[in-house]
Design a protein around this motif. Structure first.
Motif, mmCIF file in Angstrom:
data_model
loop_
_atom_site.group_PDB
_atom_site.id
_atom_site.type_symbol
_atom_site.label_atom_id
_atom_site.label_comp_id
_atom_site.label_asym_id
_atom_site.label_seq_id
_atom_site.Cartn_x
_atom_site.Cartn_y
_atom_site.Cartn_z
ATOM 1 N N ALA A 77 1.020 -1.062 -0.141
ATOM 2 C CA ALA A 77 0.035 0.066 0.055
ATOM 3 C C ALA A 77 0.878 1.353 0.131
ATOM 4 C CB ALA A 77 -1.047 -0.045 1.226
ATOM 5 N N ASP A 78 0.604 2.256 -0.761
ATOM 6 C CA ASP A 78 1.257 3.342 -0.997
ATOM 7 C C ASP A 78 0.515 4.522 -0.875
ATOM 8 O OD1 ASP A 78 0.313 3.318 -3.583
ATOM 9 O OD2 ASP A 78 2.156 2.953 -4.501
ATOM 10 N N GLY A 79 0.814 5.741 -1.275
ATOM 11 C CA GLY A 79 0.177 7.080 -1.241
ATOM 12 C C GLY A 79 -0.335 7.457 0.309
ATOM 13 N N LEU A 80 0.092 6.871 1.183
ATOM 14 C CA LEU A 80 0.057 7.431 2.670
ATOM 15 C C LEU A 80 0.992 8.418 3.198
ATOM 16 C CD1 LEU A 80 -0.817 3.842 3.919
ATOM 17 C CD2 LEU A 80 -2.470 5.220 3.406
ATOM 18 N N VAL A 81 0.514 9.179 4.044
ATOM 19 C CA VAL A 81 1.803 10.077 4.436
ATOM 20 C C VAL A 81 2.769 9.617 5.598
ATOM 21 C CG1 VAL A 81 1.832 12.280 5.637
ATOM 22 C CG2 VAL A 81 -0.328 11.995 4.467
ATOM 23 N N LYS A 82 2.292 8.808 6.665
ATOM 24 C CA LYS A 82 3.025 8.183 7.345
ATOM 25 C C LYS A 82 2.303 6.876 7.915
ATOM 26 C CE LYS A 82 6.227 10.692 9.320
ATOM 27 N NZ LYS A 82 7.465 10.346 8.424
ATOM 28 N N PRO A 83 2.319 5.745 7.463
ATOM 29 C CA PRO A 83 1.699 4.637 7.792
ATOM 30 C C PRO A 83 2.588 4.130 9.111
ATOM 31 C CG PRO A 83 3.107 3.964 5.756
ATOM 32 C CD PRO A 83 2.883 5.413 5.922
ATOM 33 N N ASN A 84 1.632 3.724 10.238
ATOM 34 C CA ASN A 84 2.099 3.615 11.536
ATOM 35 C C ASN A 84 1.625 2.142 11.974
ATOM 36 O OD1 ASN A 84 3.073 3.548 14.256
ATOM 37 N ND2 ASN A 84 3.726 5.330 13.920
ATOM 38 N N GLY A 85 0.518 2.170 12.877
ATOM 39 C CA GLY A 85 0.003 1.015 13.306
ATOM 40 C C GLY A 85 -0.976 0.234 12.288
ATOM 41 N N ILE A 86 -0.727 -0.907 12.490
ATOM 42 C CA ILE A 86 -1.268 -2.188 11.538
ATOM 43 C C ILE A 86 -1.744 -3.500 12.347
ATOM 44 C CG2 ILE A 86 1.041 -3.110 11.423
ATOM 45 C CD1 ILE A 86 0.394 -3.653 8.400
ATOM 46 N N VAL A 87 -2.832 -3.884 11.745
ATOM 47 C CA VAL A 87 -3.429 -5.121 12.520
ATOM 48 C C VAL A 87 -4.259 -5.634 11.695
ATOM 49 C CG1 VAL A 87 -5.201 -3.962 13.613
ATOM 50 C CG2 VAL A 87 -4.445 -5.998 14.381
ATOM 51 N N GLY A 88 -4.294 -6.889 11.666
ATOM 52 C CA GLY A 88 -5.312 -7.794 10.707
ATOM 53 C C GLY A 88 -6.439 -8.518 11.174
ATOM 54 N N THR A 89 -7.376 -8.968 10.751
ATOM 55 C CA THR A 89 -8.477 -9.718 11.266
ATOM 56 C C THR A 89 -7.925 -11.253 11.410
ATOM 57 O OG1 THR A 89 -9.677 -10.103 8.888
ATOM 58 C CG2 THR A 89 -10.353 -8.288 10.561
ATOM 59 N N PRO A 90 -8.663 -12.044 12.274
ATOM 60 C CA PRO A 90 -8.118 -13.349 12.646
ATOM 61 C C PRO A 90 -8.523 -14.386 11.307
ATOM 62 C CG PRO A 90 -9.838 -12.955 14.039
ATOM 63 C CD PRO A 90 -9.524 -11.682 13.647
ATOM 64 N N GLY B 216 -7.738 -13.467 8.389
ATOM 65 C CA GLY B 216 -7.145 -12.987 7.325
ATOM 66 C C GLY B 216 -7.529 -12.391 6.263
ATOM 67 N N LYS B 217 -8.646 -12.061 6.236
ATOM 68 C CA LYS B 217 -9.580 -11.391 5.338
ATOM 69 C C LYS B 217 -9.224 -9.709 5.140
ATOM 70 C CE LYS B 217 -13.214 -14.797 4.747
ATOM 71 N NZ LYS B 217 -14.726 -14.779 4.906
ATOM 72 N N TYR B 218 -8.796 -9.012 6.250
ATOM 73 C CA TYR B 218 -9.075 -7.570 6.273
ATOM 74 C C TYR B 218 -7.646 -7.274 6.908
ATOM 75 C CZ TYR B 218 -13.761 -8.097 4.477
ATOM 76 O OH TYR B 218 -14.868 -8.670 3.645
ATOM 77 N N LEU B 219 -7.258 -6.132 6.806
ATOM 78 C CA LEU B 219 -6.020 -5.510 7.110
ATOM 79 C C LEU B 219 -6.208 -3.957 7.725
ATOM 80 C CD1 LEU B 219 -2.898 -5.764 7.901
ATOM 81 C CD2 LEU B 219 -2.431 -4.704 5.741
ATOM 82 N N TYR B 220 -6.103 -3.574 8.847
ATOM 83 C CA TYR B 220 -6.459 -2.236 9.068
ATOM 84 C C TYR B 220 -4.805 -1.372 9.113
ATOM 85 C CZ TYR B 220 -11.185 -3.297 10.708
ATOM 86 O OH TYR B 220 -12.504 -3.659 11.015
ATOM 87 N N VAL B 221 -4.741 -0.312 8.598
ATOM 88 C CA VAL B 221 -3.536 0.308 8.594
ATOM 89 C C VAL B 221 -3.875 1.767 9.244
ATOM 90 C CG1 VAL B 221 -1.516 1.301 7.352
ATOM 91 C CG2 VAL B 221 -2.688 -1.088 6.743
ATOM 92 N N SER B 222 -3.059 2.392 9.944
ATOM 93 C CA SER B 222 -3.270 3.735 10.360
ATOM 94 C C SER B 222 -2.322 4.716 9.718
ATOM 95 C CB SER B 222 -3.027 3.673 11.906
ATOM 96 O OG SER B 222 -2.991 5.164 12.196
ATOM 97 N N TYR C 193 -7.680 3.186 7.903
ATOM 98 C CA TYR C 193 -8.186 2.510 6.502
ATOM 99 C C TYR C 193 -8.139 0.915 6.822
ATOM 100 C CZ TYR C 193 -6.916 6.668 4.426
ATOM 101 O OH TYR C 193 -6.908 8.087 4.176
ATOM 102 N N LYS C 194 -9.351 0.653 6.050
ATOM 103 C CA LYS C 194 -9.528 -0.926 6.052
ATOM 104 C C LYS C 194 -9.181 -1.513 4.514
ATOM 105 C CE LYS C 194 -13.058 -4.507 7.226
ATOM 106 N NZ LYS C 194 -14.230 -4.849 7.654
ATOM 107 N N TYR C 195 -8.365 -2.521 4.503
ATOM 108 C CA TYR C 195 -8.159 -3.176 3.069
ATOM 109 C C TYR C 195 -8.569 -4.642 3.138
ATOM 110 C CZ TYR C 195 -4.616 0.665 2.368
ATOM 111 O OH TYR C 195 -4.028 1.683 2.399
ATOM 112 N N ALA C 196 -8.796 -5.049 1.927
ATOM 113 C CA ALA C 196 -9.411 -6.529 1.710
ATOM 114 C C ALA C 196 -8.047 -7.134 1.312
ATOM 115 C CB ALA C 196 -10.286 -6.715 0.701
ATOM 116 N N ILE C 197 -7.401 -8.257 1.804
ATOM 117 C CA ILE C 197 -6.405 -9.264 1.510
ATOM 118 C C ILE C 197 -6.772 -10.160 0.638
ATOM 119 C CG2 ILE C 197 -4.529 -10.494 2.313
ATOM 120 C CD1 ILE C 197 -5.003 -9.179 5.305
#
Length: 302
Positions: free
Chosen positions: A182-195, A197-203, A211-215
């Protein structure tokens, strides 16, 4: 590996904290915790970060300025797990019980065995040093996702980044060649995914967005969705899908719809959070020089 015990810190165990106030909000009631159960465990660090939990419920966390990784056991003991830890920041346990760490000193990822043996699993990107791997999450299939923001460190000799942007990276299981997820972010920091494995949260902490992404099956991230108008340092999830963000002087808890349902006001300024204990029902919080715990009525999923 020899484990050192720090007897002085034991004095601070189980002390009720005047610096943490837990509040279940009335507009979106959560009933996640009892407001008077927060405890200060210790305040004898320089800057705590990168907390994660092993299969037995013990918490491992970093003290980056002092270059150490600590262990907080389920029976309440504090001990040094690793000295000279590569200036570790974010951490996460793999299925084999190895502690995967963002070794910020040289922009690497380390795998640390339960006995403390270190193996470098990632060095650079096409010969260029990473900005500073910050936080990491491991997919159930063993793939890794990590954020790489540039924060100038006083222990670095370099004064500018090799890479032109701060991005989120994907490292497939068994691979040593990461790629941008994932690009286009100012400063990505925190990250966690759902158990599952379908989704990823990126701060994106500097943009004030999460943001929430589909994996996808090939590891790619798609369907970027703004879920919360707030950035975060460390992040975690509970069994109800609630998202826990750490920013400023609070831990902010949002339901899956992105509505704020509870908050923990912490004077010290929280940096990360995870669920600890044998039943994963104790919220463990790193906050600058301190660490806290709070018994919960929900369980964590990491």
């Amino acid at each position: 590996m020899k484990i050192k015990r720090l007897g002085i810190l034991a004095i601070l165990l189980s002390v009720s904290s005047p610096y943490l106030f837990a509040q279940n909000l009335t507009s979106h009631p959560s009933n996640l915790f009892a407001a008077d159960d927060a405890k200060l465990i210790s305040s004898d660090f320089s800057f705590t970060e990168g907390c994660s939990v092993d299969k037995n419920g013990n918490v491992f966390f970093t003290d980056q300025p002092n270059d150490k990784i600590w262990k907080y056991s389920t029976d309440g003991n504090l001990s040094i797990f690793l000295d000279k830890a590569g200036r570790a920041n974010g951490t996460y346990f793999d299925k084999k019980g190895n502690l995967i760490t963002c070794a910020d000193e040289k922009g690497q990822l380390w795998s640390i065995s339960p006995s403390g043996k270190v193996k470098v699993i990632m060095n650079d990107l096409d010969g260029k040093q990473f900005n500073g791997p910050n936080d990491i999450w491991i997919h159930p299939n063993g793939d890794m996702y990590f954020t790489d923001p540039y924060y100038q460190r006083d222990y670095w000799t370099r004064t500018s980044p090799d890479l032109k942007s701060d991005d989120v990276y994907y490292l497939a299981k068994g691979s040593k060649k990461p790629k941008i997820a994932a690009d286009g972010l100012v400063k990505p920091n925190g990250i966690v995914g759902t158990p599952d494995g379908k989704y990823l949260y990126v701060s994106d902490i500097n943009a004030g967005k999460t943001y929430k992404y589909a994996i996808e099956k090939n590891g790619e991230l798609t369907g970027k969705q703004l879920i919360i108008n707030k950035g975060s340092d460390g992040m975690t999830l509970d069994e109800k899908g609630n998202v826990y963000l750490t920013l400023g002087q609070g831990v902010f808890i949002y339901n899956p719809a992105g509505e704020l349902i509870a908050e923990l006001k912490i004077k010290d300024g929280p940096s990360n959070v995870c669920f600890a204990g044998k039943d994963r029902n104790i919220l463990f919080i790193t906050a600058r020089k301190t660490i806290y715990t709070l018994p919960m009525k929900v369980k964590g999923v990491e």
